[in-house]
Design a protein around this motif. Structure first.
Motif, PDB file in Angstrom:
ATOM      1  N   THR A   9     -26.592   9.243 -10.210  1.00  0.00           N
ATOM      2  CA  THR A   9     -26.329   9.986  -8.972  1.00  0.00           C
ATOM      3  C   THR A   9     -25.456  11.202  -9.265  1.00  0.00           C
ATOM      4  OG1 THR A   9     -26.529   7.986  -7.633  1.00  0.00           O
ATOM      5  CG2 THR A   9     -25.360   9.841  -6.653  1.00  0.00           C
ATOM      6  N   ILE A  10     -24.417  11.014 -10.085  1.00  0.00           N
ATOM      7  CA  ILE A  10     -23.561  12.145 -10.472  1.00  0.00           C
ATOM      8  C   ILE A  10     -24.385  13.192 -11.219  1.00  0.00           C
ATOM      9  CG2 ILE A  10     -21.658  12.821 -11.999  1.00  0.00           C
ATOM     10  CD1 ILE A  10     -20.373  10.065 -11.261  1.00  0.00           C
ATOM     11  N   ALA A  11     -25.241  12.731 -12.137  1.00  0.00           N
ATOM     12  CA  ALA A  11     -26.094  13.662 -12.888  1.00  0.00           C
ATOM     13  C   ALA A  11     -27.020  14.429 -11.947  1.00  0.00           C
ATOM     14  CB  ALA A  11     -26.909  12.907 -13.929  1.00  0.00           C
ATOM     15  N   SER A  12     -27.499  13.750 -10.904  1.00  0.00           N
ATOM     16  CA  SER A  12     -28.412  14.405  -9.957  1.00  0.00           C
ATOM     17  C   SER A  12     -27.703  15.505  -9.180  1.00  0.00           C
ATOM     18  CB  SER A  12     -29.019  13.372  -9.002  1.00  0.00           C
ATOM     19  OG  SER A  12     -28.082  12.936  -8.029  1.00  0.00           O
ATOM     20  N   GLN A  56     -22.463  22.374 -17.015  1.00  0.00           N
ATOM     21  CA  GLN A  56     -22.708  21.066 -16.418  1.00  0.00           C
ATOM     22  C   GLN A  56     -21.634  20.024 -16.748  1.00  0.00           C
ATOM     23  OE1 GLN A  56     -26.852  20.365 -17.553  1.00  0.00           O
ATOM     24  NE2 GLN A  56     -27.558  21.111 -15.564  1.00  0.00           N
ATOM     25  N   PRO A  57     -21.112  19.942 -17.981  1.00  0.00           N
ATOM     26  CA  PRO A  57     -20.034  18.980 -18.236  1.00  0.00           C
ATOM     27  C   PRO A  57     -18.781  19.273 -17.406  1.00  0.00           C
ATOM     28  CG  PRO A  57     -21.044  19.665 -20.296  1.00  0.00           C
ATOM     29  CD  PRO A  57     -21.571  20.574 -19.242  1.00  0.00           C
ATOM     30  N   MET A  58     -18.512  20.559 -17.150  1.00  0.00           N
ATOM     31  CA  MET A  58     -17.357  20.919 -16.327  1.00  0.00           C
ATOM     32  C   MET A  58     -17.563  20.470 -14.880  1.00  0.00           C
ATOM     33  SD  MET A  58     -14.673  22.334 -17.712  1.00  0.00           S
ATOM     34  CE  MET A  58     -13.952  23.314 -16.373  1.00  0.00           C
ATOM     35  N   VAL A  59     -18.761  20.657 -14.355  1.00  0.00           N
ATOM     36  CA  VAL A  59     -19.053  20.207 -12.986  1.00  0.00           C
ATOM     37  C   VAL A  59     -18.915  18.688 -12.911  1.00  0.00           C
ATOM     38  CG1 VAL A  59     -20.849  20.013 -11.224  1.00  0.00           C
ATOM     39  CG2 VAL A  59     -20.516  22.172 -12.435  1.00  0.00           C
ATOM     40  N   ALA A  60     -19.431  17.996 -13.928  1.00  0.00           N
ATOM     41  CA  ALA A  60     -19.278  16.540 -13.956  1.00  0.00           C
ATOM     42  C   ALA A  60     -17.799  16.165 -13.974  1.00  0.00           C
ATOM     43  CB  ALA A  60     -19.995  15.963 -15.169  1.00  0.00           C
ATOM     44  N   GLY A  61     -16.991  16.915 -14.747  1.00  0.00           N
ATOM     45  CA  GLY A  61     -15.558  16.656 -14.791  1.00  0.00           C
ATOM     46  C   GLY A  61     -14.913  16.831 -13.425  1.00  0.00           C
ATOM     47  N   THR A  95     -29.826  17.433 -20.032  1.00  0.00           N
ATOM     48  CA  THR A  95     -28.485  18.030 -20.085  1.00  0.00           C
ATOM     49  C   THR A  95     -27.596  17.517 -18.963  1.00  0.00           C
ATOM     50  OG1 THR A  95     -29.242  19.982 -18.832  1.00  0.00           O
ATOM     51  CG2 THR A  95     -29.314  20.104 -21.244  1.00  0.00           C
ATOM     52  N   ALA A  96     -28.161  17.312 -17.783  1.00  0.00           N
ATOM     53  CA  ALA A  96     -27.356  16.799 -16.674  1.00  0.00           C
ATOM     54  C   ALA A  96     -26.945  15.350 -16.923  1.00  0.00           C
ATOM     55  CB  ALA A  96     -28.125  16.911 -15.367  1.00  0.00           C
TER      56      ALA A  96
END
Length: 367
Positions: free
Chosen positions: A234-237, A249-254, A314-315
């Protein structure tokens, strides 16, 4: 020559007439033989081509579609209908004599009209003559938009796609998917057998998701992060919908993990778009954000109940290996370049939002 050493013209004439008679006889024999051969050859060619074409075809190209499960006779019938071979009998004979009839495949092929059956058979075995049908799903595309792509590119009716998607038991989803197709239709380019079957396409996507998830050790990494695999997907989506630049994308996930850890609402416009089924713009209105849908992260704390799109490699990588950051905010300030700025405080974020608003004012109708 006579006894006096002079030419005896009577004898010369006699031998000349004899030689001429022999040559005449030979010419009659040879000529007659050639005549007979020519007639026999014509008869053989006529017999051979009664049910088959001779030569190399007309050069006129034609595409034929061989359906899945078609037998030699059905393929021959299709080729006759398309003007490729002259008879089913000739094609069947060529297939049987080849010993390779089991190598015939279904699909779309480029052939030529009026071919000898043997040539047509060989062309069907040559992968160079196969027309490969493909469909491409970009990363972060929700199910509804993926299905629009299938309808647009493969001309599959929307109701057929909906019926296929409703048959959840057909798909070998991971147990942690909890029956959700959203999030598990891996975005990529797929070869499609004809006629296109939406169930087969989606099943291929699910298989690809599982392959990627296993390679990433998604379940193990989720446990290490303290989340369920479904929550990580869900987070990846969300990541896939918010930014497309892999380095961001890793920063947004962070940011997502940081906000969840602090009990902050995620306030992601992408979740509102999903809740409303409205796509095309990056912004939302106050009315949009007031919608009580469980997917609206402006209205509810925490994650949506399930994925809001189909994340790619990547997501998913970003979701299991988020950047170490103190950022709590982000905004893409240039939709053309994808430039995204991150901030740890509301004041810094406000300054970044002002840059985004300036870009929107300079690009009317884009936001």
């Amino acid at each position: 020559m006579d006894n006096d050493g002079r030419l005896d013209w009577r004898k010369v004439g006699y031998h000349a007439r004899s030689a001429f008679a022999v040559l005449l006889s030979l010419s009659i024999i040879i000529g007659g033989g050639w005549f007979v051969y020519d007639r026999a050859n014509d008869a053989y060619v006529a017999w051979r081509t009664a049910d088959d074409y001779a030569g190399e075809g007309t050069g006129e190209e034609v595409q034929v579609l061989i359906p899945r499960g078609a037998g030699v006779n059905q393929i021959g019938d299709i080729l006759v209908e398309a003007g490729v071979v002259k008879s089913i009998k000739a094609f069947r004979k060529a297939a049987q004599e080849s010993g390779e009839s089991d190598q015939l495949s279904y699909g779309r092929f480029n052939l030529t009209k009026e071919l000898p059956a043997q040539t047509a058979f060989e062309m069907l075995l040559d992968p160079e003559n196969m027309v490969v049908l493909t469909v491409t799903f970009p990363e972060g595309t929700p199910n509804s938009q993926q299905w629009d792509i299938i309808t647009r590119d493969l001309e599959v009716p929307a109701d057929a796609i909906a019926a296929a998607a409703a048959n959840i038991d057909y798909f070998d989803l991971p147990e942690y998917a909890e029956g959700n197709l959203e999030g598990f239709l891996f975005p990529s380019t797929y070869n499609v057998a004809e006629p296109p079957n939406p169930s087969w396409i989606m099943a291929s996507q699910v298989r690809q998701f599982k392959t990627v998830a296993e390679r990433l050790s998604l379940e193990g990494r989720a446990e290490e992060l303290g989340y369920t695999p479904l929550e990580v997907v869900t987070i990846a989506s969300i990541v896939a919908r918010e930014v497309s630049t892999p380095t961001d994308q890793p920063m947004v996930a962070g940011v997502i993990y940081n906000r969840l850890a602090q009990g902050m609402k995620l306030q992601m416009d992408s979740t509102v778009h999903y809740a409303l089924g409205k796509y095309g713009k990056v912004t939302t209105t106050a009315e949009d954000r007031a919608n009580p849908s469980p997917y609206n992260t402006y209205y509810h704390e925490g994650l949506p109940p399930a994925p809001i799109s189909n994340p790619g490699l990547t997501a998913l990588e970003a979701a299991i290996t988020p950047a170490t950051t103190d950022a709590l905010f982000f905004v893409t300030v240039d939709l053309d370049t994808g430039e995204t700025r991150f901030a740890a405080t509301a004041e810094e974020h406000a300054a970044n939002v002002a840059l985004f608003q300036q870009w929107c004012q300079a690009n009317t109708g884009r936001c």
